[in-house]
Design a protein around this motif. Structure first.
Motif, PDB file in Angstrom:
ATOM      1  N   UNK A 163      15.231  44.015   9.873  1.00 33.41           N
ATOM      2  CA  UNK A 163      14.366  44.365  10.846  1.00 33.41           C
ATOM      3  C   UNK A 163      14.437  45.996  11.112  1.00 33.41           C
ATOM      4  N   UNK A 164      15.708  46.227  11.476  1.00 30.58           N
ATOM      5  CA  UNK A 164      16.044  47.741  11.575  1.00 30.58           C
ATOM      6  C   UNK A 164      15.467  48.527  10.371  1.00 30.58           C
ATOM      7  N   UNK A 165      15.733  48.140   9.137  1.00 28.69           N
ATOM      8  CA  UNK A 165      15.261  48.720   8.105  1.00 28.69           C
ATOM      9  C   UNK A 165      13.537  49.039   8.023  1.00 28.69           C
ATOM     10  N   UNK A 166      12.987  48.168   8.407  1.00 25.98           N
ATOM     11  CA  UNK A 166      11.438  48.189   8.692  1.00 25.98           C
ATOM     12  C   UNK A 166      11.138  49.106   9.552  1.00 25.98           C
ATOM     13  N   UNK A 167      11.866  49.355  10.716  1.00 25.68           N
ATOM     14  CA  UNK A 167      11.576  50.253  11.670  1.00 25.68           C
ATOM     15  C   UNK A 167      11.814  51.582  11.249  1.00 25.68           C
ATOM     16  N   UNK A 168      12.917  51.806  10.460  1.00 22.41           N
ATOM     17  CA  UNK A 168      13.360  53.005   9.724  1.00 22.41           C
ATOM     18  C   UNK A 168      12.246  53.369   8.844  1.00 22.41           C
ATOM     19  N   UNK A 169      12.040  52.414   7.986  1.00 24.05           N
ATOM     20  CA  UNK A 169      11.187  52.892   6.687  1.00 24.05           C
ATOM     21  C   UNK A 169       9.626  53.518   7.449  1.00 24.05           C
ATOM     22  N   UNK A 170       9.108  52.753   8.416  1.00 27.43           N
ATOM     23  CA  UNK A 170       7.743  53.077   9.072  1.00 27.43           C
ATOM     24  C   UNK A 170       7.814  54.709   9.742  1.00 27.43           C
ATOM     25  N   UNK A 171       9.100  55.024  10.191  1.00 31.26           N
ATOM     26  CA  UNK A 171       9.541  56.133  11.000  1.00 31.26           C
ATOM     27  C   UNK A 171       9.281  57.075   9.967  1.00 31.26           C
ATOM     28  N   UNK A 172       9.992  56.874   8.801  1.00 32.95           N
ATOM     29  CA  UNK A 172      10.001  58.081   7.490  1.00 32.95           C
ATOM     30  C   UNK A 172       8.610  58.149   7.011  1.00 32.95           C
ATOM     31  N   UNK A 173       7.704  57.096   7.206  1.00 35.38           N
ATOM     32  CA  UNK A 173       6.329  57.237   6.534  1.00 35.38           C
ATOM     33  C   UNK A 173       5.556  57.915   7.402  1.00 35.38           C
ATOM     34  N   UNK A 174       5.854  58.245   8.651  1.00 36.34           N
ATOM     35  CA  UNK A 174       5.284  59.130   9.600  1.00 36.34           C
ATOM     36  C   UNK A 174       4.647  58.235  10.725  1.00 36.34           C
ATOM     37  N   UNK A 175       5.308  57.042  10.979  1.00 31.50           N
ATOM     38  CA  UNK A 175       5.048  56.415  12.324  1.00 31.50           C
ATOM     39  C   UNK A 175       5.763  57.298  13.561  1.00 31.50           C
ATOM     40  N   UNK A 176       4.796  57.460  14.642  1.00 33.33           N
ATOM     41  CA  UNK A 176       5.498  58.283  15.711  1.00 33.33           C
ATOM     42  C   UNK A 176       5.247  57.359  16.777  1.00 33.33           C
ATOM     43  N   UNK A 177       6.497  57.140  17.568  1.00 32.75           N
ATOM     44  CA  UNK A 177       6.600  56.481  18.846  1.00 32.75           C
ATOM     45  C   UNK A 177       6.672  57.368  20.035  1.00 32.75           C
ATOM     46  N   UNK A 178       5.125  57.776  20.448  1.00 37.05           N
ATOM     47  CA  UNK A 178       5.002  58.459  21.577  1.00 37.05           C
ATOM     48  C   UNK A 178       5.547  58.454  22.874  1.00 37.05           C
ATOM     49  N   UNK A 179       5.877  57.309  23.421  1.00 35.07           N
ATOM     50  CA  UNK A 179       6.695  57.564  24.732  1.00 35.07           C
ATOM     51  C   UNK A 179       7.911  58.157  24.755  1.00 35.07           C
ATOM     52  N   UNK A 180       8.560  58.593  23.836  1.00 29.63           N
ATOM     53  CA  UNK A 180       9.920  59.508  23.750  1.00 29.63           C
ATOM     54  C   UNK A 180       9.538  60.747  23.667  1.00 29.63           C
ATOM     55  N   UNK A 181       8.212  61.154  23.221  1.00 31.81           N
ATOM     56  CA  UNK A 181       8.049  62.609  23.035  1.00 31.81           C
ATOM     57  C   UNK A 181       8.786  63.450  22.271  1.00 31.81           C
ATOM     58  N   UNK A 182       9.549  64.344  22.744  1.00 37.16           N
ATOM     59  CA  UNK A 182      10.530  65.235  22.062  1.00 37.16           C
ATOM     60  C   UNK A 182      11.936  64.936  22.295  1.00 37.16           C
ATOM     61  N   UNK A 183      12.086  63.819  22.876  1.00 38.38           N
ATOM     62  CA  UNK A 183      13.648  63.437  23.364  1.00 38.38           C
ATOM     63  C   UNK A 183      14.669  63.567  21.928  1.00 38.38           C
ATOM     64  N   UNK A 184      15.650  64.118  22.486  1.00 41.41           N
ATOM     65  CA  UNK A 184      16.876  64.223  21.470  1.00 41.41           C
ATOM     66  C   UNK A 184      18.023  63.588  21.856  1.00 41.41           C
TER      67      UNK A 184
END
Length: 312
Positions: A163-184
């Protein structure tokens, strides 16, 4: 009749004897000591390190207006190939798994977004693995605690890892989780680190509270750094040094105009000492140190010199 009376007396004497001996037995019992298991099971919550003191001192104080304005990060452009791409996916999967495997999908997506936000922020390494395994010269430990606390040696849960791998794969492919903005930065809602009041709160997602750096540090300039596309090999115990604060200040804020004594500084220590002696203005991401106008140094910027009271 005599027999019954005698039996009754014997019973009464026996009962009285039992009652009388109880206090004597209790008197020999000392105050009980809590079993060791109670103290051994105490959970010590890890407090993740925040921005360095030097960075916080330069970035300024957070404002309510910044907290109200949350802008989605641009999509991450993964230019890694082959083994580098595989290492990037593995490192980001580790961050999602160990930091948020019990979180709902939104909580995991938020953690992945923070990692990628850091990769493009000059305050952090320009690789996914370098960012995840960034060590700390401070006593607060690694940026992501799972890389320091032995979590990597524990057996993984296959379903949660996938499940975590799928989330990571989507993020590296360009998925953006907008609610965190530019949080670091983020921490769980079970701890209260001192640095949290000095950065801009973005919001709470799942069991984590997310933050961005104040001012230009957490705005559009936070994405100045280009992803390197080269991922270092890492193992448990790997550490990457933090960047020098002076260097990353210049990288994020762009041009720094030094006037007077600051222009004569030749090293980071003397520049910091000279700038501390003069008020600093921040305009459009430019740090302006005022002093004698004749000493102005031009770094590709047109400077209209005048008296210190004039605008630069």
């Amino acid at each position: 009749m005599d027999t019954r009376i005698a039996f009754g007396l014997v019973t009464l004497i026996a009962a009285t004897s039992c009652v009388a001996t109880a206090p004597r037995e209790q008197a020999r019992v000392t105050m009980p000591v809590p079993p060791p298991a109670r103290t051994a099971s105490k959970v010590v919550l890890a407090v993740p390190p925040g921005p360095s003191e030097a960075l916080l001192a330069h970035a300024g104080a957070p404002t309510l207006a910044e907290a109200m304005a949350v802008t989605a990060a641009p999509a991450f452009l993964d230019t890694a190939q082959g083994d580098d791409a595989a290492r990037a996916l593995d490192c980001l999967t580790q961050a999602v798994y160990y930091e948020a495997r019990s979180e709902p999908i939104e909580g995991q997506q938020a953690v992945a977004q923070v990692v990628l936000n850091r990769v493009r922020n000059p305050a952090f390494p320009n690789s996914v693995c370098g960012t995840v395994y960034e060590g700390s010269s401070r006593s607060t430990g690694c940026q992501f605690t799972f890389t320091c606390d032995g979590s990597l040696t524990a057996r993984r849960e296959p379903a949660a890892w996938e499940r975590a791998r799928q989330v990571a794969q989507a993020a590296l492919a360009g998925f953006v989780y907008a609610p965190v903005g530019s949080a670091t930065f983020y921490h769980t809602d079970a701890v209260h680190p001192g640095w949290a009041t000095r950065v801009t709160s973005v919001g709470t997602i799942g069991a984590h509270i997310f933050y961005r750096l104040p001012g230009v540090w957490g705005g559009a300039l936070a994405y100045r750094q280009r992803y390197g596309g080269v991922e270092p090999g890492v193992t448990a115990g790997t550490r990457f040094a933090e960047k020098a604060t002076e260097a990353l200040i210049e990288a994020i804020e762009g041009v720094r105009i030094h006037r007077g004594g600051v222009a004569a500084a030749t090293d980071a220590d003397s520049a910091e000492t000279a700038s501390a002696a003069r008020p600093v203005e921040h305009r459009s991401g430019v740090a302006i140190h005022r002093g004698p106008a004749a000493a102005a140094v031009q770094h590709g910027v047109t400077i209209h010199a005048g008296t210190p009271g004039d605008d630069a």
